[in-house]
Structures are given as C-alpha cells and as structure tokens.
Design a protein around this motif. Sequence first.
Motif, PDB file in Angstrom:
ATOM      1  N   LEU A   1       0.838  -1.214   0.000  1.00  0.00           N
ATOM      2  CA  LEU A   1       0.000   0.000   0.000  1.00  0.00           C
ATOM      3  C   LEU A   1       0.870   1.259   0.000  1.00  0.00           C
ATOM      4  CD1 LEU A   1      -3.094  -0.533   2.300  1.00  0.00           C
ATOM      5  CD2 LEU A   1      -3.049   0.094  -0.100  1.00  0.00           C
ATOM      6  N   PHE A   2       2.002   1.172   0.691  1.00  0.00           N
ATOM      7  CA  PHE A   2       2.926   2.316   0.712  1.00  0.00           C
ATOM      8  C   PHE A   2       3.512   2.545  -0.684  1.00  0.00           C
ATOM      9  CE2 PHE A   2       7.491   3.509   1.129  1.00  0.00           C
ATOM     10  CZ  PHE A   2       7.302   4.819   1.525  1.00  0.00           C
ATOM     11  N   LEU A   3       3.871   1.426  -1.361  1.00  0.00           N
ATOM     12  CA  LEU A   3       4.471   1.551  -2.697  1.00  0.00           C
ATOM     13  C   LEU A   3       3.425   1.927  -3.746  1.00  0.00           C
ATOM     14  CD1 LEU A   3       6.853  -1.553  -2.755  1.00  0.00           C
ATOM     15  CD2 LEU A   3       7.500   0.828  -2.459  1.00  0.00           C
ATOM     16  N   PHE A   4       2.206   1.372  -3.605  1.00  0.00           N
ATOM     17  CA  PHE A   4       1.161   1.603  -4.613  1.00  0.00           C
ATOM     18  C   PHE A   4      -0.078   2.212  -3.961  1.00  0.00           C
ATOM     19  CE2 PHE A   4       3.618  -2.213  -5.813  1.00  0.00           C
ATOM     20  CZ  PHE A   4       4.201  -1.731  -6.972  1.00  0.00           C
ATOM     21  N   PRO A   5       0.008   3.515  -3.616  1.00  0.00           N
ATOM     22  CA  PRO A   5      -1.121   4.124  -2.895  1.00  0.00           C
ATOM     23  C   PRO A   5      -2.412   4.094  -3.713  1.00  0.00           C
ATOM     24  CG  PRO A   5       0.518   5.772  -3.523  1.00  0.00           C
ATOM     25  CD  PRO A   5       1.110   4.447  -3.814  1.00  0.00           C
ATOM     26  N   ASP A   6      -2.287   3.993  -5.050  1.00  0.00           N
ATOM     27  CA  ASP A   6      -3.502   3.997  -5.873  1.00  0.00           C
ATOM     28  C   ASP A   6      -4.318   2.722  -5.685  1.00  0.00           C
ATOM     29  OD1 ASP A   6      -1.595   2.435  -7.050  1.00  0.00           O
ATOM     30  OD2 ASP A   6      -2.152   2.938  -9.098  1.00  0.00           O
ATOM     31  N   ALA A   7      -3.697   1.667  -5.124  1.00  0.00           N
ATOM     32  CA  ALA A   7      -4.420   0.404  -4.941  1.00  0.00           C
ATOM     33  C   ALA A   7      -5.507   0.552  -3.870  1.00  0.00           C
ATOM     34  CB  ALA A   7      -3.448  -0.688  -4.536  1.00  0.00           C
TER      35      ALA A   7
ATOM     36  N   GLN B   1       9.407 -10.609  -5.520  1.00  0.00           N
ATOM     37  CA  GLN B   1       8.519 -11.465  -6.304  1.00  0.00           C
ATOM     38  C   GLN B   1       7.114 -10.847  -6.373  1.00  0.00           C
ATOM     39  OE1 GLN B   1       7.540 -15.489  -4.884  1.00  0.00           O
ATOM     40  NE2 GLN B   1       8.753 -16.198  -6.596  1.00  0.00           N
ATOM     41  N   GLU B   2       6.651 -10.348  -5.234  1.00  0.00           N
ATOM     42  CA  GLU B   2       5.325  -9.711  -5.202  1.00  0.00           C
ATOM     43  C   GLU B   2       5.313  -8.462  -6.086  1.00  0.00           C
ATOM     44  OE1 GLU B   2       2.587 -10.741  -3.830  1.00  0.00           O
ATOM     45  OE2 GLU B   2       3.386 -12.445  -2.706  1.00  0.00           O
ATOM     46  N   PHE B   3       6.422  -7.741  -6.062  1.00  0.00           N
ATOM     47  CA  PHE B   3       6.538  -6.507  -6.850  1.00  0.00           C
ATOM     48  C   PHE B   3       6.438  -6.826  -8.346  1.00  0.00           C
ATOM     49  CE2 PHE B   3       8.859  -3.149  -9.033  1.00  0.00           C
ATOM     50  CZ  PHE B   3       8.391  -1.999  -8.407  1.00  0.00           C
ATOM     51  N   VAL B   4       7.154  -7.884  -8.764  1.00  0.00           N
ATOM     52  CA  VAL B   4       7.145  -8.260 -10.188  1.00  0.00           C
ATOM     53  C   VAL B   4       5.738  -8.700 -10.605  1.00  0.00           C
ATOM     54  CG1 VAL B   4       8.100  -9.856 -11.899  1.00  0.00           C
ATOM     55  CG2 VAL B   4       9.598  -8.859 -10.178  1.00  0.00           C
TER      56      VAL B   4
ATOM     57  N   PHE C   1       0.550  -7.549 -13.350  1.00  0.00           N
ATOM     58  CA  PHE C   1      -0.892  -7.293 -13.209  1.00  0.00           C
ATOM     59  C   PHE C   1      -1.247  -5.931 -13.820  1.00  0.00           C
ATOM     60  CE2 PHE C   1      -4.378  -5.404 -10.750  1.00  0.00           C
ATOM     61  CZ  PHE C   1      -5.374  -6.371 -10.944  1.00  0.00           C
ATOM     62  N   ARG C   2      -0.398  -4.936 -13.550  1.00  0.00           N
ATOM     63  CA  ARG C   2      -0.680  -3.581 -14.051  1.00  0.00           C
ATOM     64  C   ARG C   2      -0.571  -3.540 -15.578  1.00  0.00           C
ATOM     65  NH1 ARG C   2      -0.654   0.849 -10.427  1.00  0.00           N
ATOM     66  NH2 ARG C   2      -0.836   0.045  -8.316  1.00  0.00           N
ATOM     67  N   TRP C   3       0.392  -4.246 -16.130  1.00  0.00           N
ATOM     68  CA  TRP C   3       0.546  -4.275 -17.591  1.00  0.00           C
ATOM     69  C   TRP C   3      -0.691  -4.909 -18.227  1.00  0.00           C
ATOM     70  CZ3 TRP C   3       1.821  -3.066 -22.193  1.00  0.00           C
ATOM     71  CH2 TRP C   3       1.865  -4.002 -23.233  1.00  0.00           C
ATOM     72  N   GLU C   4      -1.133  -6.020 -17.664  1.00  0.00           N
ATOM     73  CA  GLU C   4      -2.261  -6.727 -18.278  1.00  0.00           C
ATOM     74  C   GLU C   4      -3.568  -5.959 -18.145  1.00  0.00           C
ATOM     75  OE1 GLU C   4      -2.152 -10.536 -16.482  1.00  0.00           O
ATOM     76  OE2 GLU C   4      -0.540 -11.246 -17.766  1.00  0.00           O
ATOM     77  N   ASN C   5      -3.677  -5.164 -17.055  1.00  0.00           N
ATOM     78  CA  ASN C   5      -4.946  -4.471 -16.806  1.00  0.00           C
ATOM     79  C   ASN C   5      -4.902  -2.981 -17.118  1.00  0.00           C
ATOM     80  OD1 ASN C   5      -6.777  -6.628 -15.492  1.00  0.00           O
ATOM     81  ND2 ASN C   5      -4.774  -6.888 -14.518  1.00  0.00           N
TER      82      ASN C   5
ATOM     83  N   LEU D   1       9.362  -7.062 -18.261  1.00  0.00           N
ATOM     84  CA  LEU D   1       8.852  -7.978 -17.221  1.00  0.00           C
ATOM     85  C   LEU D   1       9.776  -9.184 -17.060  1.00  0.00           C
ATOM     86  CD1 LEU D   1       5.057  -7.749 -18.076  1.00  0.00           C
ATOM     87  CD2 LEU D   1       6.131  -6.992 -15.951  1.00  0.00           C
ATOM     88  N   HIS D   2      10.304  -9.661 -18.175  1.00  0.00           N
ATOM     89  CA  HIS D   2      11.248 -10.785 -18.094  1.00  0.00           C
ATOM     90  C   HIS D   2      12.521 -10.333 -17.367  1.00  0.00           C
ATOM     91  CE1 HIS D   2      13.384 -14.414 -19.082  1.00  0.00           C
ATOM     92  NE2 HIS D   2      14.353 -13.708 -19.641  1.00  0.00           N
ATOM     93  N   TYR D   3      12.999  -9.127 -17.713  1.00  0.00           N
ATOM     94  CA  TYR D   3      14.208  -8.579 -17.084  1.00  0.00           C
ATOM     95  C   TYR D   3      14.010  -8.495 -15.562  1.00  0.00           C
ATOM     96  CZ  TYR D   3      17.845  -5.166 -15.908  1.00  0.00           C
ATOM     97  OH  TYR D   3      18.930  -4.538 -15.346  1.00  0.00           O
ATOM     98  N   LEU D   4      12.842  -8.001 -15.143  1.00  0.00           N
ATOM     99  CA  LEU D   4      12.570  -7.866 -13.708  1.00  0.00           C
ATOM    100  C   LEU D   4      12.513  -9.240 -13.044  1.00  0.00           C
ATOM    101  CD1 LEU D   4       9.775  -5.105 -13.692  1.00  0.00           C
ATOM    102  CD2 LEU D   4      12.218  -4.797 -13.341  1.00  0.00           C
ATOM    103  N   ALA D   5      11.877 -10.207 -13.730  1.00  0.00           N
ATOM    104  CA  ALA D   5      11.672 -11.521 -13.125  1.00  0.00           C
ATOM    105  C   ALA D   5      12.990 -12.252 -12.885  1.00  0.00           C
ATOM    106  CB  ALA D   5      10.757 -12.364 -14.011  1.00  0.00           C
TER     107      ALA D   5
END
Length: 922
Positions: free
Chosen positions: A366-372, A435-438, A443-447, A706-710
Amino acid sequence: MKCPGVFTSGTWEEKSDEISFADFKFSITHHYLVQEPTDKEGKDEVLEDVIPQSMQDLLCMNNDFPPRAHCLVRWYGLREFVVIAPAANSDAVLSESKCNLLMSSVSIALGNTGCQVPLFVQIHQKWRRTYVGECQGPGVRTDFEMVHLRKVPNQYTHLSGLLDIFKSKIGCPLTPLPPVSIAIRFTYVLQDWQQYFWPQQPPDIDALVGGEVGGLEFGKLPFGACEDPISELHLATTWPHLTEGIIVDNDVYSDLDPMQAPHWSVRVRKADNPQCLLGDFITEFFKICRRKESTDEILGRSAFEEEGREIADISHALSKLTEPAPVPIHKLSVSNMVHTAKKKIQKHRGAEESPLNNDVLNTILLFLFPDAASEKPLDGTSSTDNNPPSESEEYNLYNQFKSAPSDSLTYKLALCLCMINFYHGGLKGVAHLWQEFVLEMRFRWENNILIPGLASGPPDLRCCLLHQKLQMLNCCIERKKARDEGRKTSTSDNVTNTYPGDAGKAGEQPDVGKSWDSWSDSEEEFFECLSDTEELKANGQESGRKGGLKEMANLKPEGRLYQHGKLTLLQNGEPLYIPVTQEPAPMTEDLLEEQSEVLAKLGTSAEGAHLRARMQSACLLSDMESFKAANPGCFLEDFVRWYSPRDYIEEEVVDEKGNMVLKGELSARMKIPSNMWVEAWETAKPVPARRQRRLFDDTREAEKVLHYLAVQKPADLARHLLPCVIHAAVLKVKEEESLEIISSVKKIIKQIISHSSKVLHFPNPEDKKLEEIIHQIINVEATIARARSLKAKFGTEKCEQEEEKEDLERFVSGLLEQPEVLVVGAGRGHAGRIIHKLFVSAQRAAAMAPPEEELKRMGPPEERRQNSVSDFPPPAGREVLLRTTVPRPAPYSRALPQRMYSVLTKEDFRLAGAFSSDTSFF
C-alpha cells in the motif's frame, strides 16, 4: 616563544630514513614544527654565543601540556628533534654498553657537524617510550635523561618530593638557589554519566501500526547510535605559573584543589565504533550485493514445480518473446502461467513459511502503490503529494548519484527492501517482496493500470537502470491503454480520440476510424489495408513524378493534426498541415548501448553505411509518410520546410519584372545525389500514423521488461538500488545535521556527495569504493550522535539564558572538533559548573549516597569539603613541570635552563629531565 599554543596550532611534519650502525638497522626520524615565514626573518641576526633554540624552549611556558604532540614535545617542550630507534618493532637496545656506545657516537656526530638540533636514541622496549638524548651548542650542552618505573616511590607522589629530586639533580653550587617555577596539571576521568541514560532506543520491530514499524515508518531511514558514543570525559585542571614556596603539596596536606585551578580544559573519549542504526542499515543492505542466490533458490522452487507441461509452456512463450521474427504470441500463454504460479505460491507456502507476514506485506504494497487503496485507479503517474520542490539541490541529488527522485517508486522500493532486509526476514524477505513486486508489475501491464510514483515520458537516463525499466513499462502501459481505449470508443470513422503519445502531444485529435483495430496486441505490425485511391496514388508515383501529381493532389487528406500558421505548399498554394506522427520509441540506457554496438559493428563499408542509415531513418520515414497523407500533392521541399527549416535556404532575388521575390532551395547536403532523405521520400507512401507499422512495439518491450525484472537476483537488485539507498542516507544525514549545525560535518557531507557522484556514475562501481562511501556516512552519523550525547549531558536545551546557551553550544561543538577545549571561567564558568555537578553526581553514586543529597543542597565549597565524599575522584594523572636557570657545573659557569617533567598515573611513573651545563667554563 612569541605566541602561546603554537605547538597546537602549527603543523608538525616528519621525515624518515634508515641507517645501519654496527650491522644493526635503525630508523632515523626528523620531527619539526613548520614555522611561520615571519619567524625566520628575525633569526638572521642571531648572536654567536646565543644558546640553541631547543634550550630556549625548555623554559618556554606557552606550550606546556600540548593536547596533541609527540611525547618528547610534551616532556621537553621541543619544536625540533631527531629520533634514532631500532628499525624493527621487535628490536630493542637493552644493554648499557650498547646504549653508551650509541650515545658517545651521537655526541661525536653532533660535535663534528655543529648541529644544534637535539638527538635522541630510543632504548628498552618500544612500548616503554624511553629515550636518552643530547643537544650541543656553542660552549653548552644539554643532557636528556629519563626514568620509567612501574611502581612509584612514595616520596615522588607530591610536589615537595619532586622538588627535592630536581634540586639534587641540578647540583647547583649556589646558595640560596634561584626560585623554581612550577606548572602542575591534574587530570580527572569521568566514566559514569550516572544521571543520563542513553536516549536512543532501537526501534521496536514487533509493533506494527498502520504504516509504521515500531515508530519507524516505511520510507524513512533510522538514525542514531544504540549506545552512548561518548565513553569518558577527561578534565584537566592546570596551575600554569606557580613559584616554589607559594603552594604546599606534601604527603600530609595539599593546596591543589581542582575547583581553585585557574585553567580547566576538557577532552572527551569517543566510544570505539559505536553501533549506529543508519550505518547498520546500509551495511546490511550492501552485504546482499555479494550474495549469489537467485530468487527461486531463496524461496524454494516448489512454488513453480507442479506440472512440467506448464513449465514448458512458460519457457516456450518466453522464447517466442525473444525471437526476432514477428511471430504472433498466443494471447494468454504467459499471463496464464504467471497467474497460476501466483496461486501455487499461495497454495504451497503456508502463512508460517512465508518470509513476510501478510500485515507487513500489505502495508508495504500500500505504501508503494497508494492507488491500490482507492476504488478508482489514479489517472496519470501522480507521485506523493508532499513532493520536495523539483529544482531544490536535495531533490536533484539523484542526477549526481544516478539513483532516482526521492518521491519515486524506485526510491521507496529501495528503502522498503532495506528495512525488510534489516527487520523482516533478511534475504528471504527481500526475495519475497521482489517477487510480489514483479507480479504487481505484470498485473498492471495486463490491466492497463499505470504505475504510480514515476515521472511520465520516456525513461530518464539520469536515473538508475531499474528506474528506467519501470518508466519503460509505464510507457508501454500508456500506449496500450490509449490503444485499447481508442478501440473501445471508435465506432465510426467520425469518432476522434487522442493519439497515444507523450504528455507533450496531449490534445492532439486525429480522426481515428476503424483502423484502431489493427493495433492488435498480439501482432507485431499494423495491417496496411491500402484503399483503391491509395493504390492508384502509389502507381501514379511510379509512373513519374509529374504525371502522378494530379492523382496525389486528388487524394483525401488523412491524419492531420492542425494547420501550420504560415506555410503553404509550394506547388498548389494549399495550407500546409502538420501531421499526426508516431512518437519515437523510448529507450533505456542498456537498449541504447545495444543499438550503438550493433551500429558500430556494421563497419564502414558502403553496404554497412547504407544499412545503418536505414536503421536510423525508421522514424524519419514514418514522419514522411504521415506528412504525405496529411498534405496530398506535397514535395520533399515542403517536408523539409516543416521538419528541418535550416535545410531550406531562402534568399531575395530580382525576378524578370524587376520585383524582389523570395526564392528558396534545399541546402547543399539535401542535394547530394541519392542521400538518405531523398531515398526515404521516394519510398514513403502516404500512410497516416495510425495505419503505419509501429515504431514502438509496446507488447514486445513490456514483456522484455517484465522478463528482465523476473530474472533479477537479490544481489542484482541491491546493486541497482544501492545508489538510491546512499542517496537516502545522505539526505537523512543532511536533515539530522541541520538540526545540530556542526560545521565540520557540513564539510564532510559535501565531500561524501562529490565522492559518491564520481563513484556511482560508473556502471558496476568497485566494492572498495562503495565501502568507503558507507564508512564516511557512518562516521558522520557517529559525529552527530556524539553532538547529541554531549548536548544532553550539558543540557544545552534547558538553558534559559541565551548567552549561557550560546556558550555551552560553542563549548560542545569545540569538544567535537578539537582535541582539547578550554573551559571559559574554569570551575566558575557555565560549562565548569555543569562538569563539577557531573563529577559530584558520579562520586555520590559511587558512595551510594541517597539521591536527594545530590546537588540540591550545594552550599559553598567549604561546607562541601566537610562531607565525607570528595567532589572529585583521585586524579588519574598528575603532571608536574619544574624549571629554573642556574650556572652548572661551577658557580662561574653560564646560567643555563634546567627542566624536569614528571607524570604519575595508575600504571606507571616517569621522570624526564633536561639538564644543561657549560662546556667552556667548568
């Protein structure tokens, strides 16, 4: 001596060399005080029979007890001397015969050379610091002698006994003896700061309230020492000018009361490497950089190992991604796998196994993604509200450190990982959050949900690569979102929609039409459905420029953005329209590097140059096609006038009728036969931007990111984010320093910033250099913690009078920056009274006196002395300096300086005597 304290304020230098004497290696070192140039001028008129400088220094009272100097300077008051010592630490001159041989050789050498600098030989073991020496001048000689004992004879523990030994050593034939001048210093040590506990407590990591962990918010760095960084206070009480007979100090009674001493000076002993929170935080994070494990190895591979078929499916999908050929990717292959993987992680890992518990994880996300938290996703890429002003020096530190802005997602992520590593599960916690961040990024890319906390626009190359990758992903989401929205809203040719591009092109309203459907997710390029008229037009172009012009002019204009204010087409005078163009593809620094390598490898051959030009002109070709579609019947000159005005040269000429008219032509570089622009113009078809092949394939680029991050290991991640952590630490240190205002710390922070900006600008900086930066930050933190400790002990905040507060603050800052600080007003000054109270409290505590008896009823000194407990402990060190000038060895010899220094501590007792005699008249 002309100015007091020159031994402290001046600069000491030394030069060393090695010599061999009787097959024994010695090191010879010349120690000297760097003199001011003005001092030297007056010394040219020196009289011949004047005694050497070192003999004059024996009597000088201005430099007694220097706070930092070689021991011989303290013992003999010298400003220049030479020391001969065994070269190896283990060697020692132990036998008396060797010592005598050395001393006689020194004596002969001094006599032969006429050198007036004292020469010392170190004897006995090195740790004993025992020297004998000699100084020769015209007709005079001084012998430097020393006694070092473990156990002190009782008669030498007080002044009267030391005076007796001094007089007997001088052996002066005169009666009565000239008066002896005395300087005395007693040093008292305060180890027990009884009434002060150390205020800094380590954060309580079990409490988790809202966004806080034990009072430590996510995104905030801890600061301060966990233990008192000041271990001892040393008070030196000095009587600098006493004469024999004025004062009584024997084994029965002493007049030497520290409260009555005219001079007080204080030094503090700093704790060795006190544990500091900020330093520990960064050091622990830096340790991750050296780990080799991948995220899978840390979290256990069971999360993904269920069915080999699905694993194969993922790898098959990823290999398709990385293939250069435009192979359509099956719509759901990768995303399906990721979502099933997510479910399996949750299924396999019970609550007790998970490195991060859900409360902590949710708080961080929630701290990283306040928009959630909000119902409706935030539009745009808004950052937190309390942004620092973007032009401020502190905010722009990220340019110098190649980190990320202090209000960005990357910066916050760095701080969260730092905290998790320290408090919540270490390396496993880091891997879990990553892992959760990736997964969140996927999720954000797909949606089509934009990532918060990132500036819009192409990747900022001044930031770290990870930040650029996240910005790249945001660009992809932005393009995909605009395309998807365009597809939904376009129901007929008349509907218009904003063209997906950078914020700079906002408000552009091309007519979109059905062709938005061709911006397919899974296709690499647009469908180019040419209409009949376009085919005619293309044929017209082939059949010759003039013949095809009519058809071109008859084409229906498409993809116009707006009319150019001034320009018209050269051929038909129609207004020139600026076309809707594709945005150039955003690039991260690693992609730019790759591209430049490919271009460099093409070589200098004609074919290579041609291929390079084609690669670089993709954007130009796209813009030409858009221009042709928006301006039917246009020429290359029209395009150049809009796109590169400097390449269209206009000049005034006189026409046939004698009128001045403007005549324009292309520049010389545009007229070079078969140049890139002409070639591109001839191959360009009038196709509006929306029907062109995409310059930027967001689907492919997003999957690459996304692959680079993973595949990032925690060590890679720590390396990426270390500049952000150092950036945050520097900001924290600056913020804490501004509360204390310590000038020396200000300077060091500037040095840290300049050092860091040099080190962090290069990719993969050396570990050693990074360790230096971290060490500098730890030193600054310890200094600020010391300042706070001293302010608490001296109660600077409690002072009601402004003048007293300023005095104390000056005193505290002096203690931090100088080896020894004079207490103004000695025991009666502001600081002196506080020091006295500290000693009294410690003495009371040691004697287990009831607390109410402490300083509440402090009467005059006379009453206090009657108490059973003394205000001060016995002195930890007693130093006595005795000086006089007497003729030696005969009554008619020259009167020469004599000096004896004595120091008595718990461990040992030392006498250092310098006795001068006349070598001409004896």
